[in-house]
Enzyme design. Structure first.
Site, short mmCIF file in Angstrom:
data_model
loop_
_atom_site.label_atom_id
_atom_site.label_comp_id
_atom_site.label_asym_id
_atom_site.label_seq_id
_atom_site.Cartn_x
_atom_site.Cartn_y
_atom_site.Cartn_z
CD GLU A 125 14.68 -20.77 -4.72
OE1 GLU A 125 14.18 -21.56 -5.52
OE2 GLU A 125 14.53 -19.54 -4.81
CD1 TRP A 147 -0.40 -5.47 -3.87
CD2 TRP A 147 -0.06 -6.52 -1.94
NE1 TRP A 147 0.08 -6.70 -4.16
CE2 TRP A 147 0.32 -7.37 -3.00
CE3 TRP A 147 0.08 -6.97 -0.64
CZ2 TRP A 147 0.80 -8.65 -2.80
CZ3 TRP A 147 0.57 -8.26 -0.44
CH2 TRP A 147 0.93 -9.07 -1.51
CE LYS A 190 8.01 -11.72 -8.84
NZ LYS A 190 9.03 -12.56 -8.20
NE ARG A 244 4.86 1.28 -1.59
CZ ARG A 244 5.63 1.30 -0.53
NH1 ARG A 244 6.82 1.84 -0.60
NH2 ARG A 244 5.22 0.82 0.61
CD GLU A 258 14.96 -17.89 -11.05
OE1 GLU A 258 13.75 -17.85 -11.30
OE2 GLU A 258 15.41 -17.65 -9.91
CG HIS A 301 24.16 -42.74 -7.36
ND1 HIS A 301 24.57 -44.05 -7.40
CD2 HIS A 301 23.79 -42.50 -6.07
CE1 HIS A 301 24.41 -44.60 -6.20
NE2 HIS A 301 23.94 -43.68 -5.38
CE LYS A 332 15.87 -17.19 -7.11
NZ LYS A 332 14.68 -17.84 -6.81
CB CYS A 352 -0.86 0.02 1.24
SG CYS A 352 -1.86 -1.44 1.43
CG ASN A 398 0.33 2.18 3.71
OD1 ASN A 398 -0.73 2.21 3.10
ND2 ASN A 398 1.44 2.76 3.26
N GLY A 399 -0.62 -1.17 6.66
CA GLY A 399 -0.33 -2.00 7.83
C GLY A 399 -1.52 -2.90 8.14
C1 G6P Z 1 8.25 -17.78 -12.69
C2 G6P Z 1 9.08 -16.84 -11.81
C3 G6P Z 1 9.61 -17.62 -10.63
C4 G6P Z 1 8.48 -18.27 -9.87
C5 G6P Z 1 7.61 -19.15 -10.77
C6 G6P Z 1 6.34 -19.59 -10.09
O1 G6P Z 1 9.08 -18.72 -13.27
O2 G6P Z 1 10.14 -16.30 -12.56
O3 G6P Z 1 10.31 -16.74 -9.76
O4 G6P Z 1 8.99 -19.05 -8.82
O5 G6P Z 1 7.23 -18.42 -11.94
O6 G6P Z 1 5.58 -18.44 -9.83
P1 G6P Z 1 4.47 -18.31 -8.74
O7 G6P Z 1 3.99 -16.89 -8.88
O8 G6P Z 1 3.41 -19.31 -9.09
O9 G6P Z 1 5.09 -18.58 -7.43
#
Ligand code: G6P
Length: 608
Positions: free
Chosen positions: A481, A74, A603, A27, A488, A504, A485, A2, A100-101
């Site tokens: 993960e 938001w 995203k 935001r 990506e 293996h 990261k 927000c 906000n909050g």
């Molecule tokens: C895309 C984004 C990732 C995300 C994935 C799943 O590949 O780049 O960062 O983890 O989608 O997205 P979600 O919004 O369903 O968590």
């Protein structure tokens, strides 16, 4: 999240409020609104969706005023609708509030107001505040706001108007930022410097527990106990871009650094440490079904899939229910079996990932109760599931997910305890886990303070062509993960593997050019992981170990050590992922890549 903007002065504030709201668009938000005072009356304009919608409405029905407040919402309490958009007004319509909050005791306050015959239009916690301020109003808005805030538990940044005092805006803060901007015969207030830098760069930052009243004549600034404050203004000379990113170079770094706060927000109001219990509002209607559940199905993609893998360890350990974790895209097309009493959770930051949505629909068609673990309130998955748990992590803008992952793992931890407590986990065990979970924001902050060490390691390895990430137990998904990261955002090939599986296959790749990141924390497989480290060393691989602060011996085995504090072994993923996020970030930044918008990635993936 927000955003708040407010103005009192001599200019027409409507265009100014709109431009301030637009400055905060980055935001994330789902609705917006303004309140202005004209002819001693409050006028409210709100719209769901883009600020352009609000602007269009105002152009059709032009208004001008020299005092007003504006908000981008938001959603946290109540769907993202026009009715739930801010500003909210009191019973008589004389008080308008933007906030906000989160007001944690809002249902208790609402009950008390209902007894006094108040009626409410929205589902928000903020509307309660407007009514409460009206209850206490006796001709002095600042005093009424202070009295109301003494009754409120939770966090707030607020701006309040009263039709009876048409030249004042009262503002207050606790846990949600607010800045007062000083102009020539005019004052501004905003939750975000970006909203007002176009007009002024002389500002006073409000601290928690402080209240201010701005008018054309000046500023009154006190504590909630009404002690006067004389704070000097600060001159801001950052660029707008720097301001939006909170002074960080990229949104991704900002979001990594925000995690102590986002974890607090995810847990707020949901943990009863003393009782060892969890309260999840969005699951209240499904507690019986959760108790009867014989199978849990977690559906997700990308980073959310990795958090689901962590969730499996936690739920199986604490609740002893079999948990199946599925890539949503695979689940949809393989004629899946859904057993009786299966509860499916769709896990998604955006709540819009097409494969996750379709997998959830498929699970429902085959008889599962479908619940969501989602960040974006009112998103399609949130709307289509029968209930669920919001992350409350705020908008995530960097394409590579960071703070959503730790909030998802936090939610899954709470879910694991809830299911466990329904199935014989003792209150004491619940207390132990939750006591440690409450410490996570501080422990994460402690790791973040060592971020410069990660920068040094990133410099050493930024030219590597491949990375291997190895771990076991609940840290194994963190290895996946960490590798995700890195690939990506830095485009360096990286693989995550269960450490013992190394022999293996991946062991064939190891040579002196291969950095291998091990997660070697203080748990039941520590000794086994050390053996794997030896195996890598004897093939001249370079070892980067994520290890306990207390582990002195590891220095003899690893070339580089990333230190993390000790905690409950099942909660480790919340800590071990932090150095891996930072490592990827710094490698990509050193390589000069577009960290927040990596090539070919989106995203929110709303296509198959
Ligand atoms: C895309 C984004 C990732 C995300 C994935 C799943 O590949 O780049 O960062 O983890 O989608 O997205 P979600 O919004 O369903 O968590």
């Amino acid at each position: 999240m927000c955003g708040i903007i407010g103005y009192v002065g001599t200019r027409d504030c409507v265009p100014l409020l709109i431009s301030g709201l637009k400055r905060m668009e980055y935001r994330g938000y789902d609705s917006s609104g303004i309140a202005i005072i004209n002819d001693d009356k409050i006028h409210i304009y709100k719209k769901k969706g883009k600020i352009e919608e609000l602007e269009k409405g105002l152009l059709q029905n032009p208004h001008s005023a020299t005092i007003g407040i504006g908000h981008t919402r938001w959603a946290t309490h109540g769907a993202p609708t026009e009715v739930n958009a801010h500003p909210h007004t009191s019973f008589s319509g004389d008080v308008a509030v933007i906030h906000n909050g989160i007001i944690e005791n809002y249902s208790e306050l609402k009950q008390a107001l209902l007894l006094k015959n108040h009626t409410f239009r929205s589902d928000t916690d903020t509307e309660i505040l407007a009514h409460l301020i009206e209850e206490f109003y006796e001709g002095d808005l600042q005093k009424a706001v202070i009295r109301a805030l003494h009754r409120v538990e939770g966090t707030y940044g607020i701006a309040v108007l009263h039709a009876g005092e048409p030249d004042k805006i009262v503002v207050a803060r606790k846990g949600s930022p607010l800045v007062i901007g000083i102009g020539d015969g005019e004052y501004f207030v905003a939750s975000d410097l970006a909203a007002m830098v176009e007009y002024t760069r002389d500002v006073i930052f409000l601290e928690d527990g402080e209240v201010g009243t701005i008018s054309r004549e000046g500023l009154t600034h006190t504590t909630l106990e009404e002690t006067r404050i004389d704070r000097k203004s600060t001159h801001i000379d950052f660029s707008l871009d720097q301001i939006e990113k909170g002074g960080y170079k990229h949104f991704m770094l900002k979001e990594i650094m925000e995690q102590p706060h986002t974890l607090e927000d995810t847990m707020r109001g949901r943990i009863q440490v003393d009782e060892g219990n969890i309260i999840l509002g969005g699951l209240q209607g499904h507690l019986d079904a959760l108790k009867k559940a014989e199978h849990i199905l977690l559906l997700a993609c990308g980073t959310s899939y990795h958090s689901a893998l962590v969730g499996r360890y936690l739920i199986e350990e604490w609740a002893r229910i079999p948990v199946q974790v599925e890539y949503a895209s695979e689940f949809r097309y393989r004629n899946p079996l859904i057993e009786k009493n299966t509860i499916a959770f769709a896990i998604s930051q955006s709540g819009e990932t097409f494969d996750t949505l379709e997998a959830m629909r498929e699970a429902r068609k085959r008889g599962a109760l479908c619940l969501g673990i989602v960040n974006t309130v009112g998103s399609t998955i949130a709307r289509e599931t029968d209930g669920g748990i919001y992350l409350h992590a705020g908008p995530e803008i960097g394409v590579a997910s960071t703070k959503a992952f730790t909030s998802q793992v936090t939610v899954l931890t709470m879910l694991g305890v809830l299911l466990g407590r329904q199935r014989g986990m003792s209150a004491e065990e619940g207390r132990n886990i939750l006591g440690d979970l409450r410490k996570m924001p501080d422990l994460v902050a402690r790791i973040l303070r060592t971020k410069d060490d990660l920068l040094d390691i990133a410099k050493t390895f930024s030219r590597a062509s491949n990375f291997l990430y190895l771990a076991r137990g609940p840290n194994y998904p963190v290895a996946l993960e960490g590798a995700l990261k890195l690939k990506e955002i830095s485009y360096i090939h990286a693989e995550g593997y269960p450490a013992a599986e190394m022999k293996h296959g991946p062991i064939a790749l190891i040579d002196r050019k291969m950095p291998v990141v091990f997660i070697a924390t203080n748990d039941n497989v520590y000794a086994k992981v050390l053996t794997n480290i030896e195996e890598v060393r004897s093939r001249e691989g370079v070892v980067i170990a994520v290890a306990s602060e207390e582990d002195k011996g590891i220095e003899h085995l690893a070339d580089h050590v990333l230190r993390i504090p000790d905690c409950h072994p099942m909660l480790m993923p919340l800590l071990t992922v932090i150095p891996l996020q930072l490592l990827s970030y710094y490698v990509a930044d050193i390589l000069g890549l577009d960290v927040d918008k990596p090539r070919n990635l989106a995203k929110s993936v709303t296509v198959e």
